[in-house]
Design a protein around this motif. Structure first.
Motif, PDB file in Angstrom:
ATOM      1  N   ARG A 189      -4.187  -7.765   5.057  1.00 28.96           N
ATOM      2  CA  ARG A 189      -3.164  -7.734   3.993  1.00 28.96           C
ATOM      3  C   ARG A 189      -3.776  -8.112   2.640  1.00 28.96           C
ATOM      4  NH1 ARG A 189       0.268 -10.086   7.794  1.00 28.96           N
ATOM      5  NH2 ARG A 189      -0.067 -12.132   6.838  1.00 28.96           N
ATOM      6  N   ALA A 190      -4.750  -9.007   2.668  1.00 32.53           N
ATOM      7  CA  ALA A 190      -5.454  -9.344   1.419  1.00 32.53           C
ATOM      8  C   ALA A 190      -6.140  -8.101   0.859  1.00 32.53           C
ATOM      9  CB  ALA A 190      -6.467 -10.458   1.671  1.00 32.53           C
ATOM     10  N   ALA A 191      -6.679  -7.258   1.762  1.00 32.96           N
ATOM     11  CA  ALA A 191      -7.311  -6.013   1.315  1.00 32.96           C
ATOM     12  C   ALA A 191      -6.285  -5.061   0.714  1.00 32.96           C
ATOM     13  CB  ALA A 191      -8.035  -5.346   2.483  1.00 32.96           C
ATOM     14  N   VAL A 192      -5.096  -5.021   1.284  1.00 37.05           N
ATOM     15  CA  VAL A 192      -4.036  -4.163   0.725  1.00 37.05           C
ATOM     16  C   VAL A 192      -3.719  -4.603  -0.698  1.00 37.05           C
ATOM     17  CG1 VAL A 192      -1.593  -3.518   0.954  1.00 37.05           C
ATOM     18  CG2 VAL A 192      -3.066  -3.584   2.986  1.00 37.05           C
ATOM     19  N   ARG A 193      -3.670  -5.891  -0.912  1.00 34.66           N
ATOM     20  CA  ARG A 193      -3.405  -6.400  -2.271  1.00 34.66           C
ATOM     21  C   ARG A 193      -4.560  -6.043  -3.211  1.00 34.66           C
ATOM     22  NH1 ARG A 193      -0.948 -12.251  -2.737  1.00 34.66           N
ATOM     23  NH2 ARG A 193      -0.978 -11.478  -4.886  1.00 34.66           N
ATOM     24  N   ALA A 194      -5.789  -6.113  -2.689  1.00 35.69           N
ATOM     25  CA  ALA A 194      -6.940  -5.717  -3.518  1.00 35.69           C
ATOM     26  C   ALA A 194      -6.854  -4.243  -3.864  1.00 35.69           C
ATOM     27  CB  ALA A 194      -8.239  -6.023  -2.776  1.00 35.69           C
ATOM     28  N   GLY A 227     -14.934  -0.893   1.888  1.00 38.03           N
ATOM     29  CA  GLY A 227     -15.699  -2.130   1.981  1.00 38.03           C
ATOM     30  C   GLY A 227     -15.527  -2.997   0.746  1.00 38.03           C
ATOM     31  N   VAL A 228     -15.465  -2.370  -0.413  1.00 36.48           N
ATOM     32  CA  VAL A 228     -15.233  -3.135  -1.650  1.00 36.48           C
ATOM     33  C   VAL A 228     -13.832  -3.746  -1.620  1.00 36.48           C
ATOM     34  CG1 VAL A 228     -15.025  -2.993  -4.156  1.00 36.48           C
ATOM     35  CG2 VAL A 228     -16.857  -1.747  -2.981  1.00 36.48           C
ATOM     36  N   THR A 229     -12.864  -2.946  -1.197  1.00 37.84           N
ATOM     37  CA  THR A 229     -11.474  -3.422  -1.135  1.00 37.84           C
ATOM     38  C   THR A 229     -11.354  -4.616  -0.178  1.00 37.84           C
ATOM     39  OG1 THR A 229     -10.690  -1.190  -1.561  1.00 37.84           O
ATOM     40  CG2 THR A 229      -9.143  -2.689  -0.521  1.00 37.84           C
ATOM     41  N   VAL A 230     -11.909  -4.449   1.025  1.00 35.70           N
ATOM     42  CA  VAL A 230     -11.804  -5.501   2.041  1.00 35.70           C
ATOM     43  C   VAL A 230     -12.518  -6.766   1.572  1.00 35.70           C
ATOM     44  CG1 VAL A 230     -12.750  -6.134   4.315  1.00 35.70           C
ATOM     45  CG2 VAL A 230     -11.376  -4.052   4.040  1.00 35.70           C
ATOM     46  N   ARG A 231     -13.668  -6.607   0.940  1.00 35.88           N
ATOM     47  CA  ARG A 231     -14.445  -7.798   0.533  1.00 35.88           C
ATOM     48  C   ARG A 231     -13.837  -8.464  -0.704  1.00 35.88           C
ATOM     49  NH1 ARG A 231     -19.025  -4.154   2.922  1.00 35.88           N
ATOM     50  NH2 ARG A 231     -19.151  -5.188   4.950  1.00 35.88           N
ATOM     51  N   THR A 232     -13.173  -7.685  -1.539  1.00 38.50           N
ATOM     52  CA  THR A 232     -12.425  -8.295  -2.646  1.00 38.50           C
ATOM     53  C   THR A 232     -11.302  -9.161  -2.066  1.00 38.50           C
ATOM     54  OG1 THR A 232     -12.910  -6.391  -4.058  1.00 38.50           O
ATOM     55  CG2 THR A 232     -11.099  -7.818  -4.743  1.00 38.50           C
ATOM     56  N   GLY A 233     -10.568  -8.609  -1.106  1.00 36.40           N
ATOM     57  CA  GLY A 233      -9.506  -9.377  -0.464  1.00 36.40           C
ATOM     58  C   GLY A 233     -10.042 -10.583   0.278  1.00 36.40           C
ATOM     59  N   THR A 243      -9.968   1.480   7.424  1.00 35.91           N
ATOM     60  CA  THR A 243     -10.175   2.932   7.341  1.00 35.91           C
ATOM     61  C   THR A 243      -9.398   3.659   8.437  1.00 35.91           C
ATOM     62  OG1 THR A 243     -12.364   2.524   6.380  1.00 35.91           O
ATOM     63  CG2 THR A 243     -11.965   4.726   7.277  1.00 35.91           C
ATOM     64  N   LEU A 244      -9.380   3.091   9.645  1.00 32.61           N
ATOM     65  CA  LEU A 244      -8.570   3.667  10.730  1.00 32.61           C
ATOM     66  C   LEU A 244      -7.092   3.643  10.359  1.00 32.61           C
ATOM     67  CD1 LEU A 244     -10.325   1.923  13.759  1.00 32.61           C
ATOM     68  CD2 LEU A 244     -10.214   4.400  13.384  1.00 32.61           C
ATOM     69  N   ALA A 245      -6.638   2.510   9.844  1.00 38.59           N
ATOM     70  CA  ALA A 245      -5.219   2.367   9.497  1.00 38.59           C
ATOM     71  C   ALA A 245      -4.832   3.347   8.388  1.00 38.59           C
ATOM     72  CB  ALA A 245      -4.940   0.928   9.070  1.00 38.59           C
ATOM     73  N   GLU A 246      -5.736   3.544   7.445  1.00 38.09           N
ATOM     74  CA  GLU A 246      -5.497   4.491   6.355  1.00 38.09           C
ATOM     75  C   GLU A 246      -5.406   5.919   6.905  1.00 38.09           C
ATOM     76  OE1 GLU A 246      -7.567   4.276   2.115  1.00 38.09           O
ATOM     77  OE2 GLU A 246      -8.921   5.042   3.639  1.00 38.09           O
ATOM     78  N   ALA A 247      -6.314   6.246   7.827  1.00 40.54           N
ATOM     79  CA  ALA A 247      -6.362   7.621   8.351  1.00 40.54           C
ATOM     80  C   ALA A 247      -5.155   7.936   9.211  1.00 40.54           C
ATOM     81  CB  ALA A 247      -7.656   7.815   9.148  1.00 40.54           C
ATOM     82  N   PHE A 248      -4.633   6.914   9.926  1.00 44.47           N
ATOM     83  CA  PHE A 248      -3.562   7.172  10.895  1.00 44.47           C
ATOM     84  C   PHE A 248      -2.222   6.565  10.476  1.00 44.47           C
ATOM     85  CE2 PHE A 248      -7.564   7.497  13.331  1.00 44.47           C
ATOM     86  CZ  PHE A 248      -7.470   8.850  13.611  1.00 44.47           C
ATOM     87  N   GLY A 249      -2.088   6.253   9.179  1.00 43.78           N
ATOM     88  CA  GLY A 249      -0.793   5.812   8.660  1.00 43.78           C
ATOM     89  C   GLY A 249      -0.348   4.455   9.183  1.00 43.78           C
ATOM     90  N   ARG A 250      -1.289   3.521   9.337  1.00 44.82           N
ATOM     91  CA  ARG A 250      -0.936   2.205   9.895  1.00 44.82           C
ATOM     92  C   ARG A 250      -1.177   1.068   8.897  1.00 44.82           C
ATOM     93  NH1 ARG A 250      -0.717   3.101  15.546  1.00 44.82           N
ATOM     94  NH2 ARG A 250      -0.450   5.341  15.785  1.00 44.82           N
ATOM     95  N   LEU A 251      -1.279   1.382   7.612  1.00 44.99           N
ATOM     96  CA  LEU A 251      -1.551   0.311   6.633  1.00 44.99           C
ATOM     97  C   LEU A 251      -0.398  -0.681   6.540  1.00 44.99           C
ATOM     98  CD1 LEU A 251      -3.254   2.270   3.694  1.00 44.99           C
ATOM     99  CD2 LEU A 251      -4.336   0.594   5.198  1.00 44.99           C
ATOM    100  N   ASP A 252       0.797  -0.229   6.919  1.00 49.73           N
ATOM    101  CA  ASP A 252       1.952  -1.111   6.894  1.00 49.73           C
ATOM    102  C   ASP A 252       2.060  -1.809   8.259  1.00 49.73           C
ATOM    103  OD1 ASP A 252       4.293  -2.382   6.406  1.00 49.73           O
ATOM    104  OD2 ASP A 252       5.556  -0.598   6.526  1.00 49.73           O
ATOM    105  N   GLY A 253       1.379  -2.922   8.403  1.00 53.67           N
ATOM    106  CA  GLY A 253       1.459  -3.676   9.658  1.00 53.67           C
ATOM    107  C   GLY A 253       0.198  -3.655  10.499  1.00 53.67           C
ATOM    108  N   PHE A 254      -0.699  -2.694  10.266  1.00 53.86           N
ATOM    109  CA  PHE A 254      -1.970  -2.633  10.998  1.00 53.86           C
ATOM    110  C   PHE A 254      -1.764  -2.724  12.514  1.00 53.86           C
ATOM    111  CE2 PHE A 254      -3.219  -3.870   6.721  1.00 53.86           C
ATOM    112  CZ  PHE A 254      -4.240  -2.974   6.475  1.00 53.86           C
ATOM    113  N   ASP A 255      -0.806  -1.919  13.000  1.00 51.40           N
ATOM    114  CA  ASP A 255      -0.598  -1.798  14.447  1.00 51.40           C
ATOM    115  C   ASP A 255      -1.391  -0.575  14.913  1.00 51.40           C
ATOM    116  OD1 ASP A 255       0.234  -1.365  17.000  1.00 51.40           O
ATOM    117  OD2 ASP A 255       2.380  -1.319  16.534  1.00 51.40           O
TER     118      ASP A 255
END
Ligand code: CP
Length: 304
Positions: free
Chosen positions: A21-26, A288-294, A138-150
Motif C-alpha cells: 500500500r505504501a507503494a500505491v501511495r508512491a 522497483g522505484v515505486t516500491v522502494r519509494t514506498g 507488477t503481478l497485481a498491476e497486470a491482473f487488476g489486483r492493486l486494490d487489496g493485493f489478493d
C-alpha cells in the motif's frame, strides 16, 4: 515508528500488504518530497544495477539523496567488517541503511547493531524482499489486483536456478501469503523437491507447467554461485528450461513473462521474448522505484 524490512518470510499477509500500500501511495505521487533532506546509505557489498540505482532514485523522489558505498574502493578491502562499516556511517548521521551482501544474514547483523532501519537489498541465497514486493506489485498491476493485493487464482511459475535465488525465495513467500499459487520449475539440482516446504509446488517439467501459468518468472543462472555445475551444457539447459519464442507461443492468452535481471540472453530467456509483447521486465524495473519509494517512506514512519 521506524521499521526494518529484512525479509518476507517473517511477515504475515497484512504486513506485506502494508508495504505494498505504501507503494500505491508512491505511485500516486503522494510521497514526493515527503522526506526533505533525507540521507540514506546504500551499502552494497555485492554488485547491483537495478536495486542500488532505484533506491537512489527513490531517495531523490522523497526529497533526499543516497550515499553509495561499494566494497571495492572502501575500507572493507582493508578488513573492516560490514557491521563496523555500518556503525561508522551511522555516526555520520544517516536515516536508513540499504544493504546487499554475498552472505545471508549480513543485513540482519547490521540491523542489530545500528539504530536506523535497515532494508535488505538481497543477502546471499536468502531473501530479496523489495524485489518480491515489486514482482507482486507488477503481478497485481497486470491482473487488476492493486486494490487489496489478493492474488487468489493467480498461478506463477518460477523457472530456473531456484536453489541459488533469493528472489525466488522471497517471491514464493509473498505470493503464497497473498493467496496466489507458486510453481517452482527446474532441473532437480536447481529446483530441489525440498522447496515445497515453502508452500509452492515443484516440478522439472516446464512444458507441462507453462500452459497453466498466468505469469512466468524466468531466473538467471547464477554462475557466480556455482550453478554452472548443474548446467551440463547451454544447449541441454535450453532444451528443457529456456523461455524461447516457441515456448512463449504456448502460454495462455494474457500470460506475462518476468525476469528480475540481469538476463543471460540466449540462455534462460531469448531476446524475442524478453523484448516481446508478453514481457513486463522493464515494468518491473519502473515498479522497483515505486516500491522502494514506498518502502523508504514506510521504514521511516511516514506511512503506516
Ligand atoms: N534484480 C536485481 O536485484 O538486480 P541488480 O542485481 O542489478 O540489483
Amino acid at each position: 515508528m521506524s521499521r526494518s524490512l529484512l525479509g518476507l518470510q517473517s511477515l504475515d499477509a497484512a504486513e506485506i500488504r502494508a508495504w505494498l500500500r505504501a507503494a500505491v501511495r508512491a505511485a500516486a505521487g503522494e510521497l514526493d518530497g515527503a522526506l526533505p533532506g533525507l540521507l540514506i546509505a546504500n551499502l552494497f557489498f555485492e554488485d547491483s544495477t537495478r536495486t542500488r540505482l532505484s533506491f537512489s532514485v527513490a531517495a531523490h523522489r522523497l526529497g533526499g539523496r543516497a550515499l553509495d558505498l561499494s566494497a571495492a574502493g572502501s575500507s572493507i578491502q582493508k578488513g573492516e567488517t560490514a557491521v563496523d562499516t555500518a556503525r561508522n556511517i551511522e555516526a555520520m548521521g544517516v536515516s536508513a541503511f540499504v544493504v546487499r551482501s554475498r552472505e545471508a544474514g549480513v543485513p540482519h547483523m547490521i540491523d542489530s547493531a545500528v539504530a536506523p532501519p535497515v532494508l535488505n537489498a538481497g543477502d546471499g541465497r536468502h531473501e530479496h524482499p523489495t524485489q518480491a514486493l515489486l514482482d507482486i506489485y507488477t503481478l497485481a498491476e497486470a491482473f487488476g489486483r492493486l486494490d487489496g493485493f489478493d492474488l487468489s487464482g493467480v498461478r506463477v511459475a518460477i523457472v530456473g536456478d531456484i536453489a541459488n535465488s533469493r528472489v525466488a525465495r522471497s517471491d514464493v513467500e509473498g505470493i503464497v501469503a497473498l493467496g496466489g499459487e507458486a510453481v517452482c520449475v527446474g532441473p532437480p539440482a536447481l529446483a530441489p523437491p525440498a522447496l515445497a516446504s515453502m508452500g509452492c509446488t515443484v516440478t522439472d517439467d516446464l512444458d507441462a507447467a507453462l500452459p497453466e501459468a498466468d505469469a512466468v518468472v524466468m531466473l538467471r543462472i547464477q554462475f557466480e554461485r556455482g550453478a554452472g555445475s548443474a548446467v551440463t551444457s547451454p544447449e541441454n539447459y535450453r532444451a528443457g528450461y529456456a523461455m524461447t519464442a516457441e515456448r512463449a507461443e504456448r502460454l495462455k492468452e494474457g500470460a506475462i513473462v518476468m525476469h528480475p535481471g540481469p538476463i543471460n540472453r540466449g540462455l534462460e530467456l531469448d531476446s524475442a521474448v524478453a523484448d516481446g509483447p508478453r514481457s513486463v521486465i522493464l515494468r518491473q524495473v519502473a515498479n522497483g522505484v515505486t516500491v522502494r519509494t514506498g518502502a523508504l517512506a514506510r521504514c521511516l514512519g511516514v506511512v503506516d
